[in-house]
Design a protein around this motif. Structure first.
Motif, short mmCIF file in Angstrom:
data_model
loop_
_atom_site.label_atom_id
_atom_site.label_comp_id
_atom_site.label_asym_id
_atom_site.label_seq_id
_atom_site.Cartn_x
_atom_site.Cartn_y
_atom_site.Cartn_z
N TRP A 96 4.92 -0.01 -4.99
CA TRP A 96 3.92 -1.05 -4.74
C TRP A 96 3.72 -1.92 -5.98
CZ3 TRP A 96 -1.72 -0.80 -5.93
CH2 TRP A 96 -2.46 -1.77 -5.24
N THR A 97 3.68 -1.27 -7.14
CA THR A 97 3.51 -2.02 -8.38
C THR A 97 4.76 -2.84 -8.69
OG1 THR A 97 2.13 -0.21 -9.20
CG2 THR A 97 2.87 -1.82 -10.81
N GLY A 125 2.86 -5.74 -5.00
CA GLY A 125 1.99 -5.70 -3.84
C GLY A 125 2.51 -6.45 -2.63
N PRO A 153 -6.79 -6.06 -3.70
CA PRO A 153 -5.45 -5.60 -4.10
C PRO A 153 -5.03 -6.06 -5.49
CG PRO A 153 -5.32 -7.26 -2.37
CD PRO A 153 -6.75 -6.84 -2.47
N LEU A 158 -3.82 -3.58 -8.40
CA LEU A 158 -2.52 -3.68 -9.08
C LEU A 158 -2.72 -3.74 -10.60
CD1 LEU A 158 -0.62 -6.20 -6.80
CD2 LEU A 158 0.16 -3.90 -7.37
N LEU A 188 4.15 1.68 2.23
CA LEU A 188 5.02 2.38 1.30
C LEU A 188 4.77 3.89 1.30
CD1 LEU A 188 4.86 -0.21 -1.61
CD2 LEU A 188 6.80 0.23 -0.09
N CYS A 217 6.93 -4.12 -6.65
CA CYS A 217 7.08 -5.28 -5.76
C CYS A 217 5.88 -6.20 -5.82
CB CYS A 217 7.39 -4.83 -4.33
SG CYS A 217 5.96 -4.17 -3.42
N ALA A 245 5.25 5.90 -3.89
CA ALA A 245 4.83 4.70 -3.17
C ALA A 245 4.05 3.76 -4.09
CB ALA A 245 3.99 5.09 -1.96
N THR A 246 3.19 4.32 -4.93
CA THR A 246 2.41 3.50 -5.86
C THR A 246 3.32 2.81 -6.86
OG1 THR A 246 0.52 5.01 -5.64
CG2 THR A 246 0.52 3.51 -7.52
N THR A 273 -5.77 4.07 0.29
CA THR A 273 -5.34 2.72 0.66
C THR A 273 -6.53 1.85 1.06
OG1 THR A 273 -4.85 3.50 2.91
CG2 THR A 273 -3.03 3.47 1.34
N PRO A 327 2.40 -3.66 1.61
CA PRO A 327 1.14 -2.90 1.50
C PRO A 327 1.38 -1.46 1.07
CG PRO A 327 1.14 -4.20 3.51
CD PRO A 327 2.53 -4.29 2.94
N LEU A 328 0.47 -0.94 0.28
CA LEU A 328 0.59 0.44 -0.19
C LEU A 328 0.66 1.42 0.97
CD1 LEU A 328 0.60 2.51 -2.48
CD2 LEU A 328 -1.91 2.38 -2.50
#
Length: 204
Positions: free
Chosen positions: A182-183, A187, A113, A117, A194, A185, A178-179, A106, A190-191
Protein backbone atom coordinates in the motif's frame (compact mmCIF):
# COMPACT_ATOMS: atom_id res chain seq x y z
CA UNK A 1 -15.68 0.58 3.43
CA UNK A 2 -18.27 -1.39 5.34
CA UNK A 3 -17.96 -1.54 9.10
CA UNK A 4 -18.90 -5.10 10.08
CA UNK A 5 -18.80 -4.50 13.81
CA UNK A 6 -21.88 -4.58 15.99
CA UNK A 7 -22.87 -1.45 17.92
CA UNK A 8 -20.73 -1.11 21.01
CA UNK A 9 -21.86 0.17 24.37
CA UNK A 10 -20.36 3.51 25.22
CA UNK A 11 -18.06 3.41 28.21
CA UNK A 12 -18.78 6.29 30.60
CA UNK A 13 -15.82 8.60 30.97
CA UNK A 14 -15.03 11.07 33.69
CA UNK A 15 -14.30 14.74 33.15
CA UNK A 16 -10.68 13.98 34.05
CA UNK A 17 -10.52 11.27 31.38
CA UNK A 18 -11.99 13.57 28.76
CA UNK A 19 -9.62 16.38 29.70
CA UNK A 20 -6.67 14.02 29.48
CA UNK A 21 -7.79 12.71 26.09
CA UNK A 22 -8.24 16.25 24.79
CA UNK A 23 -4.77 17.26 25.97
CA UNK A 24 -3.19 14.15 24.44
CA UNK A 25 -4.93 14.92 21.15
CA UNK A 26 -3.71 18.52 21.24
CA UNK A 27 -0.11 17.53 21.96
CA UNK A 28 -0.27 14.83 19.28
CA UNK A 29 -1.45 17.36 16.70
CA UNK A 30 1.47 19.65 17.54
CA UNK A 31 3.93 16.77 17.45
CA UNK A 32 2.76 15.45 14.10
CA UNK A 33 3.04 18.91 12.59
CA UNK A 34 6.63 19.12 13.77
CA UNK A 35 7.38 15.59 12.59
CA UNK A 36 6.06 16.49 9.13
CA UNK A 37 8.11 19.69 9.01
CA UNK A 38 11.47 18.45 10.26
CA UNK A 39 11.29 14.68 10.65
CA UNK A 40 10.73 12.47 13.68
CA UNK A 41 14.36 12.05 14.69
CA UNK A 42 15.12 15.77 14.49
CA UNK A 43 12.14 16.75 16.61
CA UNK A 44 12.78 16.83 20.34
CA UNK A 45 10.45 16.44 23.29
CA UNK A 46 11.41 19.95 24.40
CA UNK A 47 10.26 21.36 21.04
CA UNK A 48 6.94 19.53 21.21
CA UNK A 49 6.34 20.67 24.78
CA UNK A 50 7.24 24.28 23.98
CA UNK A 51 4.97 24.38 20.92
CA UNK A 52 2.13 22.88 22.95
CA UNK A 53 2.67 25.36 25.79
CA UNK A 54 3.74 22.67 28.26
CA UNK A 55 6.75 21.96 30.40
CA UNK A 56 8.87 18.91 29.65
CA UNK A 57 7.62 17.31 32.88
CA UNK A 58 3.99 17.88 31.89
CA UNK A 59 4.62 16.28 28.50
CA UNK A 60 5.73 13.10 30.25
CA UNK A 61 2.53 13.02 32.26
CA UNK A 62 0.71 12.32 29.01
CA UNK A 63 3.29 10.33 27.06
CA UNK A 64 5.97 8.00 28.33
CA UNK A 65 8.25 8.60 25.34
CA UNK A 66 8.33 10.57 22.10
CA UNK A 67 7.57 7.30 20.29
CA UNK A 68 4.36 6.94 22.28
CA UNK A 69 3.02 10.12 20.69
CA UNK A 70 3.06 8.27 17.37
CA UNK A 71 2.20 4.77 18.55
CA UNK A 72 -0.23 5.51 21.36
CA UNK A 73 -3.26 4.43 19.32
CA UNK A 74 -1.84 0.98 18.56
CA UNK A 75 -2.94 -0.56 21.84
CA UNK A 76 -6.51 0.67 21.40
CA UNK A 77 -6.47 -0.44 17.78
CA UNK A 78 -5.28 -3.89 18.80
CA UNK A 79 -8.14 -4.17 21.26
CA UNK A 80 -10.53 -3.10 18.52
CA UNK A 81 -9.19 -5.81 16.19
CA UNK A 82 -9.59 -8.37 18.99
CA UNK A 83 -13.11 -7.13 19.68
CA UNK A 84 -14.13 -7.52 16.07
CA UNK A 85 -12.64 -11.00 15.99
CA UNK A 86 -14.71 -12.01 19.00
CA UNK A 87 -17.86 -10.68 17.31
CA UNK A 88 -17.50 -12.81 14.18
CA UNK A 89 -19.89 -15.75 13.67
CA UNK A 90 -18.89 -18.83 15.64
CA UNK A 91 -19.06 -21.10 12.58
CA UNK A 92 -16.83 -18.88 10.42
CA UNK A 93 -13.36 -20.14 9.53
CA UNK A 94 -10.78 -18.59 11.88
CA UNK A 95 -8.78 -17.31 8.90
CA UNK A 96 -11.84 -15.51 7.51
CA UNK A 97 -12.61 -14.12 10.96
CA UNK A 98 -9.10 -12.74 11.24
CA UNK A 99 -9.45 -11.06 7.87
CA UNK A 100 -12.69 -9.39 8.88
CA UNK A 101 -11.17 -8.35 12.20
CA UNK A 102 -8.63 -6.31 10.21
CA UNK A 103 -11.53 -4.15 9.04
CA UNK A 104 -10.82 -2.25 12.26
CA UNK A 105 -7.49 -1.26 10.75
CA UNK A 106 -8.73 -0.43 7.26
CA UNK A 107 -11.68 1.55 8.63
CA UNK A 108 -9.30 3.49 10.88
CA UNK A 109 -7.17 4.45 7.86
CA UNK A 110 -9.99 5.01 5.37
CA UNK A 111 -11.11 8.42 6.64
CA UNK A 112 -7.75 10.14 6.06
CA UNK A 113 -5.66 7.93 3.72
CA UNK A 114 -3.04 10.61 3.06
CA UNK A 115 -2.38 11.02 6.78
CA UNK A 116 -2.27 7.25 7.18
CA UNK A 117 0.30 6.92 4.39
CA UNK A 118 2.42 9.68 5.93
CA UNK A 119 2.21 7.86 9.26
CA UNK A 120 3.43 4.56 7.80
CA UNK A 121 6.27 6.28 5.94
CA UNK A 122 7.37 7.91 9.17
CA UNK A 123 7.49 4.47 10.82
CA UNK A 124 9.73 3.19 8.04
CA UNK A 125 12.07 6.18 8.19
CA UNK A 126 12.67 6.22 11.96
CA UNK A 127 14.37 3.06 13.27
CA UNK A 128 13.30 3.68 16.86
CA UNK A 129 9.68 3.97 15.76
CA UNK A 130 9.85 0.85 13.63
CA UNK A 131 11.26 -1.19 16.52
CA UNK A 132 8.71 0.15 18.99
CA UNK A 133 5.91 -0.47 16.49
CA UNK A 134 7.01 -4.09 16.15
CA UNK A 135 6.99 -4.52 19.94
CA UNK A 136 3.49 -3.12 20.26
CA UNK A 137 2.14 -5.20 17.40
CA UNK A 138 3.58 -8.33 18.99
CA UNK A 139 1.16 -7.64 21.81
CA UNK A 140 -1.66 -8.04 19.30
CA UNK A 141 -0.80 -11.72 19.09
CA UNK A 142 -1.52 -12.17 22.77
CA UNK A 143 -4.92 -10.53 22.24
CA UNK A 144 -5.86 -12.60 19.19
CA UNK A 145 -4.46 -16.05 19.92
CA UNK A 146 -6.90 -16.97 22.73
CA UNK A 147 -9.94 -16.25 20.57
CA UNK A 148 -8.56 -18.18 17.60
CA UNK A 149 -7.70 -21.07 19.92
CA UNK A 150 -11.25 -21.03 21.26
CA UNK A 151 -12.62 -21.22 17.73
CA UNK A 152 -10.31 -24.16 17.02
CA UNK A 153 -11.42 -25.85 20.23
CA UNK A 154 -7.90 -25.85 21.65
CA UNK A 155 -6.15 -24.55 24.74
CA UNK A 156 -4.08 -21.43 23.87
CA UNK A 157 -1.61 -22.43 26.59
CA UNK A 158 -1.02 -25.89 25.07
CA UNK A 159 2.61 -25.81 23.98
CA UNK A 160 2.14 -28.82 21.72
CA UNK A 161 -0.53 -27.13 19.55
CA UNK A 162 0.84 -24.19 17.54
CA UNK A 163 -2.15 -23.78 15.23
CA UNK A 164 -3.73 -20.68 16.78
CA UNK A 165 -0.42 -18.83 17.03
CA UNK A 166 0.52 -19.89 13.50
CA UNK A 167 -2.75 -18.53 12.12
CA UNK A 168 -2.42 -15.22 13.97
CA UNK A 169 1.25 -14.79 13.06
CA UNK A 170 0.50 -15.51 9.41
CA UNK A 171 -2.42 -13.10 9.35
CA UNK A 172 -0.31 -10.32 10.86
CA UNK A 173 2.48 -11.04 8.35
CA UNK A 174 -0.06 -10.73 5.53
CA UNK A 175 -1.28 -7.47 7.00
CA UNK A 176 2.29 -6.17 7.10
CA UNK A 177 2.96 -7.27 3.51
CA UNK A 178 -0.22 -5.53 2.40
CA UNK A 179 0.78 -2.36 4.25
CA UNK A 180 4.19 -2.41 2.55
CA UNK A 181 2.49 -2.74 -0.85
CA UNK A 182 0.00 0.00 0.00
CA UNK A 183 2.84 2.37 0.86
CA UNK A 184 4.85 1.39 -2.22
CA UNK A 185 1.92 2.11 -4.56
CA UNK A 186 1.20 5.37 -2.72
CA UNK A 187 -2.28 4.22 -1.78
CA UNK A 188 -3.37 3.66 -5.40
CA UNK A 189 -4.88 0.33 -4.34
CA UNK A 190 -6.97 0.40 -1.14
CA UNK A 191 -5.38 -1.27 1.86
CA UNK A 192 -8.42 -3.52 2.29
CA UNK A 193 -7.95 -4.90 -1.23
CA UNK A 194 -4.27 -5.55 -0.60
CA UNK A 195 -5.00 -7.37 2.66
CA UNK A 196 -7.53 -9.51 0.75
CA UNK A 197 -4.86 -10.35 -1.81
CA UNK A 198 -2.19 -11.14 0.74
CA UNK A 199 -4.38 -13.33 2.89
CA UNK A 200 -6.00 -14.91 -0.16
CA UNK A 201 -2.59 -15.99 -1.42
CA UNK A 202 -2.29 -18.40 1.52
CA UNK A 203 -5.60 -20.07 0.74
CA UNK A 204 -5.27 -20.24 -3.06
Amino acid sequence: MADTSRPRRATPSTLRDRTRQAMRAEVSAVAFRLFAEQGFDKTTVDQIAAEAGLSRATFFRYFGTKEDVVLGDLEDLGRDVAGRLAERPADERPWDSLRRAFDALTDFNADEPENALAYVRMLYEAPSLKARHWEKQQAWQELLVPEVARRLGTDPAAAEDPRARALVSSALACKDAATDAWTACNGAVPLAVLIDRAMGALTA
